[in-house]
Design a protein around this motif. Sequence first.
Motif, PDB file in Angstrom:
ATOM      1  N   ARG A   1       6.485   3.103   9.806  1.00  0.00           N
ATOM      2  CA  ARG A   1       5.717   3.811   9.385  1.00  0.00           C
ATOM      3  C   ARG A   1       4.776   3.878  10.567  1.00  0.00           C
ATOM      4  N   TYR A   2       3.823   4.738  12.012  1.00  0.00           N
ATOM      5  CA  TYR A   2       2.727   4.748  12.351  1.00  0.00           C
ATOM      6  C   TYR A   2       1.602   4.741  11.603  1.00  0.00           C
ATOM      7  N   PHE A   3       0.744   4.388  12.300  1.00  0.00           N
ATOM      8  CA  PHE A   3      -0.889   3.145  11.546  1.00  0.00           C
ATOM      9  C   PHE A   3      -2.085   4.006  12.403  1.00  0.00           C
ATOM     10  N   ILE A   4      -2.744   4.897  12.203  1.00  0.00           N
ATOM     11  CA  ILE A   4      -4.154   4.855  12.315  1.00  0.00           C
ATOM     12  C   ILE A   4      -5.367   4.150  11.754  1.00  0.00           C
ATOM     13  N   GLY A   5      -6.396   4.017  12.013  1.00  0.00           N
ATOM     14  CA  GLY A   5      -7.623   2.935  10.711  1.00  0.00           C
ATOM     15  C   GLY A   5      -8.620   2.593  11.407  1.00  0.00           C
ATOM     16  N   CYS A   6      -9.427   2.347  10.681  1.00  0.00           N
ATOM     17  CA  CYS A   6     -11.051   1.440  11.133  1.00  0.00           C
ATOM     18  C   CYS A   6     -11.599   0.947  10.325  1.00  0.00           C
ATOM     19  N   GLU A   7     -12.353  -0.116  10.445  1.00  0.00           N
ATOM     20  CA  GLU A   7     -13.129  -0.670   9.908  1.00  0.00           C
ATOM     21  C   GLU A   7     -14.242  -0.965  10.347  1.00  0.00           C
ATOM     22  N   LEU A   8     -15.307  -0.676   9.904  1.00  0.00           N
ATOM     23  CA  LEU A   8     -16.901  -0.734   9.900  1.00  0.00           C
ATOM     24  C   LEU A   8     -17.224  -2.683  10.615  1.00  0.00           C
ATOM     25  N   ASP A   9     -17.294  -3.341   9.768  1.00  0.00           N
ATOM     26  CA  ASP A   9     -17.013  -4.474   9.701  1.00  0.00           C
ATOM     27  C   ASP A   9     -16.670  -5.692  10.254  1.00  0.00           C
ATOM     28  N   ALA A  10     -17.545  -5.974  11.551  1.00  0.00           N
ATOM     29  CA  ALA A  10     -16.611  -6.946  12.769  1.00  0.00           C
ATOM     30  C   ALA A  10     -16.529  -8.139  11.875  1.00  0.00           C
ATOM     31  N   LYS A  11     -16.563  -8.937  11.183  1.00  0.00           N
ATOM     32  CA  LYS A  11     -15.800  -9.549  10.637  1.00  0.00           C
ATOM     33  C   LYS A  11     -14.587  -9.338   9.889  1.00  0.00           C
ATOM     34  N   TRP A  12     -14.597  -8.962   8.671  1.00  0.00           N
ATOM     35  CA  TRP A  12     -13.476  -8.391   8.793  1.00  0.00           C
ATOM     36  C   TRP A  12     -12.668  -7.543   9.251  1.00  0.00           C
ATOM     37  N   HIS A  13     -12.887  -7.098  11.004  1.00  0.00           N
ATOM     38  CA  HIS A  13     -11.737  -6.074  11.119  1.00  0.00           C
ATOM     39  C   HIS A  13     -11.388  -7.018  12.549  1.00  0.00           C
ATOM     40  N   LYS A  14     -12.002  -8.174  12.719  1.00  0.00           N
ATOM     41  CA  LYS A  14     -11.472  -9.519  13.434  1.00  0.00           C
ATOM     42  C   LYS A  14     -10.666 -10.340  12.354  1.00  0.00           C
ATOM     43  N   LEU A  15     -10.738 -10.647  11.697  1.00  0.00           N
ATOM     44  CA  LEU A  15      -9.719 -11.401  10.836  1.00  0.00           C
ATOM     45  C   LEU A  15      -8.734 -10.474  10.643  1.00  0.00           C
ATOM     46  N   GLY A  16      -9.118  -9.143   9.566  1.00  0.00           N
ATOM     47  CA  GLY A  16      -7.119  -8.671   9.690  1.00  0.00           C
ATOM     48  C   GLY A  16      -6.675  -8.163  10.669  1.00  0.00           C
ATOM     49  N   GLN A  17      -7.868  -8.248  12.161  1.00  0.00           N
ATOM     50  CA  GLN A  17      -6.731  -7.900  13.205  1.00  0.00           C
ATOM     51  C   GLN A  17      -5.999  -9.222  13.474  1.00  0.00           C
ATOM     52  N   GLN A  18      -6.427 -10.446  13.991  1.00  0.00           N
ATOM     53  CA  GLN A  18      -5.432 -11.529  13.544  1.00  0.00           C
ATOM     54  C   GLN A  18      -4.378 -11.573  12.805  1.00  0.00           C
ATOM     55  N   LYS A  19      -4.121 -11.052  11.530  1.00  0.00           N
ATOM     56  CA  LYS A  19      -3.003 -11.077  10.840  1.00  0.00           C
ATOM     57  C   LYS A  19      -1.824 -10.234  11.186  1.00  0.00           C
ATOM     58  N   LEU A  20      -2.241  -8.351  11.674  1.00  0.00           N
ATOM     59  CA  LEU A  20      -2.154  -7.774  11.916  1.00  0.00           C
ATOM     60  C   LEU A  20      -1.085  -8.168  13.619  1.00  0.00           C
ATOM     61  N   ASN A  21      -2.186  -9.239  14.364  1.00  0.00           N
ATOM     62  CA  ASN A  21      -1.333  -9.397  15.485  1.00  0.00           C
ATOM     63  C   ASN A  21      -0.410 -10.207  15.544  1.00  0.00           C
ATOM     64  N   GLN A  22      -0.215 -11.157  14.447  1.00  0.00           N
ATOM     65  CA  GLN A  22       1.226 -11.666  13.859  1.00  0.00           C
ATOM     66  C   GLN A  22       2.040 -11.563  13.745  1.00  0.00           C
TER      67      GLN A  22
END
Length: 220
Positions: free
Chosen positions: A191-212
């Motif tokens: 599926r395609y996704f679109i999302g937002c995460e306001l907290d910079a800490k959780w965005h950074k950590l989540g983006q690292q997992k997603l990139n992997q």
Amino acid sequence: MDINKVHNVDCLNYINTIPDNFIDLVIVDPPYGDNSGYGRKNKTILNNESEEINYKFLKVIYNKMKNDTSLYLFTNHKFAFQLKNFALENKFNYRMLCIMVKNNIGMGYGFRNQYELCLVLEKGKAKYNLNNFSNVWKMKHVNHDDNSHPHQKEYDIIRKIILHSSKENNIVFDGFMGSFSTAIASYKEKRYFIGCELDAKWHKLGQQKLNQIMNQTTLF
């Protein structure tokens, strides 16, 4: 429109950039509004002072959903019925109240909490794919540490919601991405996704997992 991207912004502002009748499925786990810390580390969530953000979100997301689609809104016993009534007053149809039973028992006096709730709302009459999808979900234990989001849901629950309520190449939206489970499950299930995460800490950590995950395989 940015597809397969999670933005480090307030979703209430970002939603205005999404075309009407664009989203096939919404899965959101907003701040419940209980103004509390979570777990032994007393982690906090932005905008958790009151449940008001839930109402604001429901107000703006409806027009962005396609007809005959569903919205899964995680919440707790304090606000579930107020949110249901508000949704009904703002065009949504009510389909189900699902119960998520957690493996661990929470803190508390008198009654220790072991469940959370998920409202299933619809724009029109949504279609579903699975014939064995229960309204009681057993959540496996989530091992929390300094880098785990306090609202983190068990991955397989999010995955099953996506399989039940969308099709391949559909667009899934999560405005409170937290641990990025919705993005990862959407990507893995084509599926395609679109999302937002306001907290910079959780965005950074989540983006690292997603990139992997996205670097391991190309699905699109």
